[in-house]
Design a protein around this motif. Sequence first.
Motif: not given
Length: 237
Positions: A11, A178-179, A181, A7, A36, A18, A14
Amino acid sequence: MKIDIWSDIICPFCYIGKRKLELALEQTGIDAVIEWRSFELDPAAPRSFGAPLPDVLQKMYGFNKSQAIGMLMHEELDARRVGLDFQWRIAKPGNTFDAHRLVHLAKQHGIGGEVKERFFRAFFTEGQDIGDQQILRALAIEAGLVAEEVDAVLAGDRFTDEVRADEQAAKEREISGVPYYLINGQVALPGARRVEEFVQVLREQQAQLTPQSTSGEPQDSASAEAGMCKDGVCAIR
């Protein structure tokens, strides 16, 4: 459960993602280790653009002003749905390299998530200049880091290799936005998914006791669109 997250501090998806992931973890009761990972949307960005966020988006992604504002208003609503206050009108975008280095310092002390959250809130809600070293210093110390260590990082090149290693890993995985995962090294989720989607994947992974697939490649539930910031993904410039 291990969750790697690529991330960037500036952003919006992001930060929204989260919070959605956190809500999903609360719903499932799953105890996850969050790792992270650094990702710069614009590595060549100046410390501060000295311009409003809509103007920066126009330059980065080729939007016209109405498109940029429309996108930001959509993100503002999405943030509000998960309890975040996205004050894009006062946001001061800039270079995030030093912020990423400080997150790596924080990870060494077990407070990577706390420092990341503080940086997100400073940029998106408080309108603080995230590229300014003195502002970063104050935020990092407030979040729990020791002043002398923060000063040493900002004065030198410590954690540069760690940031670059994360970015190289992103390139190797062909992460363009991004993000992003990576759950248990098996399932890749690009974008700020709905809480329900996170819940489903988390429960599926919790139920699985098998190792990674024989191919050794993560299963990607969707690909990110490059060259823009929409649909839950901000792409690299």
